[in-house]
Motif scaffolding. Structure first.
Motif, PDB file in Angstrom:
ATOM      1  N   ASP A 199      22.694  21.764 -10.273  1.00 25.37           N
ATOM      2  CA  ASP A 199      24.158  21.744 -10.227  1.00 25.37           C
ATOM      3  C   ASP A 199      24.747  21.198 -11.529  1.00 25.37           C
ATOM      4  O   ASP A 199      25.774  21.698 -12.018  1.00 25.37           O
ATOM      5  CB  ASP A 199      24.637  20.897  -9.053  1.00 25.37           C
ATOM      6  CG  ASP A 199      24.356  21.551  -7.698  1.00 25.37           C
ATOM      7  OD1 ASP A 199      24.046  22.758  -7.682  1.00 25.37           O
ATOM      8  OD2 ASP A 199      24.434  20.844  -6.675  1.00 25.37           O
ATOM      9  N   LEU A 200      24.107  20.165 -12.090  1.00 25.51           N
ATOM     10  CA  LEU A 200      24.583  19.585 -13.344  1.00 25.51           C
ATOM     11  C   LEU A 200      24.503  20.605 -14.476  1.00 25.51           C
ATOM     12  O   LEU A 200      25.466  20.776 -15.244  1.00 25.51           O
ATOM     13  CB  LEU A 200      23.758  18.349 -13.700  1.00 25.51           C
ATOM     14  CG  LEU A 200      24.049  17.710 -15.064  1.00 25.51           C
ATOM     15  CD1 LEU A 200      25.477  17.177 -15.112  1.00 25.51           C
ATOM     16  CD2 LEU A 200      23.029  16.609 -15.364  1.00 25.51           C
ATOM     17  N   VAL A 201      23.386  21.301 -14.568  1.00 26.50           N
ATOM     18  CA  VAL A 201      23.222  22.315 -15.606  1.00 26.50           C
ATOM     19  C   VAL A 201      24.250  23.428 -15.430  1.00 26.50           C
ATOM     20  O   VAL A 201      24.847  23.911 -16.401  1.00 26.50           O
ATOM     21  CB  VAL A 201      21.788  22.892 -15.583  1.00 26.50           C
ATOM     22  CG1 VAL A 201      21.673  24.122 -16.488  1.00 26.50           C
ATOM     23  CG2 VAL A 201      20.788  21.824 -16.015  1.00 26.50           C
ATOM     24  N   GLY A 202      24.478  23.839 -14.202  1.00 23.89           N
ATOM     25  CA  GLY A 202      25.476  24.871 -13.944  1.00 23.89           C
ATOM     26  C   GLY A 202      26.867  24.436 -14.345  1.00 23.89           C
ATOM     27  O   GLY A 202      27.629  25.209 -14.949  1.00 23.89           O
ATOM     28  N   GLU A 203      27.206  23.192 -14.026  1.00 22.32           N
ATOM     29  CA  GLU A 203      28.523  22.666 -14.388  1.00 22.32           C
ATOM     30  C   GLU A 203      28.702  22.623 -15.902  1.00 22.32           C
ATOM     31  O   GLU A 203      29.727  23.074 -16.435  1.00 22.32           O
ATOM     32  CB  GLU A 203      28.687  21.263 -13.814  1.00 22.32           C
ATOM     33  CG  GLU A 203      29.991  20.581 -14.222  1.00 22.32           C
ATOM     34  CD  GLU A 203      30.042  19.115 -13.841  1.00 22.32           C
ATOM     35  OE1 GLU A 203      31.010  18.434 -14.244  1.00 22.32           O
ATOM     36  OE2 GLU A 203      29.100  18.635 -13.161  1.00 22.32           O
ATOM     37  N   LEU A 204      27.710  22.084 -16.602  1.00 24.69           N
ATOM     38  CA  LEU A 204      27.824  21.959 -18.055  1.00 24.69           C
ATOM     39  C   LEU A 204      27.804  23.325 -18.736  1.00 24.69           C
ATOM     40  O   LEU A 204      28.500  23.534 -19.736  1.00 24.69           O
ATOM     41  CB  LEU A 204      26.693  21.082 -18.587  1.00 24.69           C
ATOM     42  CG  LEU A 204      26.714  19.622 -18.130  1.00 24.69           C
ATOM     43  CD1 LEU A 204      25.502  18.875 -18.650  1.00 24.69           C
ATOM     44  CD2 LEU A 204      27.997  18.928 -18.568  1.00 24.69           C
ATOM     45  N   SER A 205      27.027  24.257 -18.209  1.00 26.48           N
ATOM     46  CA  SER A 205      26.979  25.605 -18.786  1.00 26.48           C
ATOM     47  C   SER A 205      28.322  26.308 -18.632  1.00 26.48           C
ATOM     48  O   SER A 205      28.737  27.073 -19.510  1.00 26.48           O
ATOM     49  CB  SER A 205      25.882  26.431 -18.108  1.00 26.48           C
ATOM     50  OG  SER A 205      24.602  25.881 -18.347  1.00 26.48           O
ATOM     51  N   THR A 206      28.996  26.040 -17.535  1.00 28.19           N
ATOM     52  CA  THR A 206      30.295  26.657 -17.288  1.00 28.19           C
ATOM     53  C   THR A 206      31.390  26.045 -18.155  1.00 28.19           C
ATOM     54  O   THR A 206      32.264  26.762 -18.671  1.00 28.19           O
ATOM     55  CB  THR A 206      30.679  26.506 -15.805  1.00 28.19           C
ATOM     56  OG1 THR A 206      29.687  27.142 -14.998  1.00 28.19           O
ATOM     57  CG2 THR A 206      32.039  27.132 -15.526  1.00 28.19           C
ATOM     58  N   ARG A 207      31.315  24.744 -18.378  1.00 30.01           N
ATOM     59  CA  ARG A 207      32.412  24.037 -19.028  1.00 30.01           C
ATOM     60  C   ARG A 207      32.205  23.784 -20.521  1.00 30.01           C
ATOM     61  O   ARG A 207      33.159  23.407 -21.208  1.00 30.01           O
ATOM     62  CB  ARG A 207      32.644  22.703 -18.308  1.00 30.01           C
ATOM     63  CG  ARG A 207      32.995  22.864 -16.843  1.00 30.01           C
ATOM     64  CD  ARG A 207      33.148  21.519 -16.156  1.00 30.01           C
ATOM     65  NE  ARG A 207      34.256  20.735 -16.718  1.00 30.01           N
ATOM     66  CZ  ARG A 207      34.546  19.501 -16.321  1.00 30.01           C
ATOM     67  NH1 ARG A 207      33.817  18.922 -15.384  1.00 30.01           N
ATOM     68  NH2 ARG A 207      35.557  18.863 -16.886  1.00 30.01           N
ATOM     69  N   SER A 208      30.988  23.990 -21.024  1.00 28.06           N
ATOM     70  CA  SER A 208      30.721  23.726 -22.441  1.00 28.06           C
ATOM     71  C   SER A 208      29.953  24.882 -23.064  1.00 28.06           C
ATOM     72  O   SER A 208      28.806  25.157 -22.693  1.00 28.06           O
ATOM     73  CB  SER A 208      29.919  22.429 -22.605  1.00 28.06           C
ATOM     74  OG  SER A 208      29.458  22.282 -23.929  1.00 28.06           O
ATOM     75  N   GLU A 209      30.570  25.541 -24.030  1.00 24.67           N
ATOM     76  CA  GLU A 209      29.896  26.639 -24.725  1.00 24.67           C
ATOM     77  C   GLU A 209      28.710  26.127 -25.526  1.00 24.67           C
ATOM     78  O   GLU A 209      27.679  26.803 -25.616  1.00 24.67           O
ATOM     79  CB  GLU A 209      30.879  27.358 -25.645  1.00 24.67           C
ATOM     80  CG  GLU A 209      30.277  28.564 -26.359  1.00 24.67           C
ATOM     81  CD  GLU A 209      31.286  29.287 -27.223  1.00 24.67           C
ATOM     82  OE1 GLU A 209      30.876  30.231 -27.932  1.00 24.67           O
ATOM     83  OE2 GLU A 209      32.475  28.915 -27.187  1.00 24.67           O
TER      84      GLU A 209
END
Length: 291
Positions: A199-209
């Motif tokens: 979930d953390l990786v998904g969140e960061l991938s979505t919010r940070s290019e």
């Protein structure tokens, strides 16, 4: 869990970065249409058939032997971190859903918090997701941005990629941010069933290019020691050496402690920070469980 995509990305990225010259191969002609080594060249170096290596690179590590993995690691000139990742990926592929999930620590044992509190250096305990489960007073003063909102469990990766203040705090932000991605990448291979990490990786991938781009590079890194240059809002510039000490009795938890070279401006800054920390109100316990 099917980790074929992870395996494919890892092997193709390692093959593409290695040139025939680096691998000690004789280069015939200059008309190469691939970046790095060809599959058949890796197969020769690993002493396997081209068909077999092609199967591996397509993501199928099912049934692969340890000797083949060792040969592959040598052929691709993997460093220690990359070798660990390759074996973790193979282990996940061969255990599948039979692999037991390791319970994630939700609280820090009181004894570990007492160890933190007894240290005269900034120190904290993090888990494999880079959540901070415990911190001492000097560590809290050093990482003041992470705690200014009253949170009891900040996350270093979220701070680096989602909080603009981190770009001022870390003097070499790009290097430190890439190290965080590499650390999470290694953990993703080691604990593929960790839903919180996913979930953390998904969140960061979505919010940070930037996170998304670096994650795709599949760089991995063992975090043991590093030099950090920080610009603290109270004491200014300070250079610290971080040491990572794994807690053998608490799987997945690591103590991070920072030291400075005696007699340097950084030592003076750390002493000033210590004085400032003792003048501040005592922080609330960081051992509280959050949802």
């Amino acid at each position: 869990m099917d980790n074929r995509a992870e395996v494919r990305d890892f092997l193709t990225s390692r093959r593409s970065r290695l040139t025939p010259e680096q691998a000690g191969l004789t280069l015939y002609g200059s008309n190469r249409r691939v970046k790095g080594l060809r599959r058949e060249e890796v197969a020769v170096l690993a002493d396997v058939s081209t068909d077999y290596y092609t199967r591996l690179e397509r993501g199928n590590l099912s049934g692969v032997s340890e000797s083949v993995l060792e040969s592959l690691a040598t052929a691709l000139q993997l460093d220690e971190s990359e070798r660990v990742d390759l074996f973790d990926l193979a282990r996940a592929a061969n255990t599948g859903n039979r692999r037991r999930r390791t319970p994630v620590k939700e609280q820090l044992r009181p004894g570990i918090q007492r160890i933190l509190d007894s240290l005269s250096a900034p120190a904290y305990v993090r888990d494999n997701r880079l959540d901070l489960l415990g911190v001492n007073a000097l560590g809290r003063a050093l990482l003041t941005d992470l705690y200014d909102g009253g949170t009891t469990r900040p996350n270093l990766a979220r701070y680096l990629f989602l909080d603009d203040r981190s770009r001022d705090f870390y003097v070499d932000w790009t290097r430190d941010a890439k190290d965080v991605v590499a650390s999470l990448r290694l953990q993703a291979g080691h604990t593929p069933y960790d839903r919180g990490l996913t979930d953390l990786v998904g969140e960061l991938s979505t919010r940070s290019e930037e996170f998304r781009t670096w994650w795709a590079g599949h760089t991995v890194r063992l975090h043991r020691t590093s030099t950090k240059q920080m610009h603290h809002p109270v004491v200014g510039d300070i250079e610290l050496t971080g040491e990572a000490l794994e807690l053998s009795g608490d799987a997945g938890l690591t103590i991070i402690t920072y030291t400075v070279e005696p007699g340097t401006p950084s030592a003076e800054a750390l002493q000033f920070l210590s004085n400032w920390a003792t003048s501040e109100p005592a922080p609330s316990s960081t051992r509280e469980t959050t949802s």
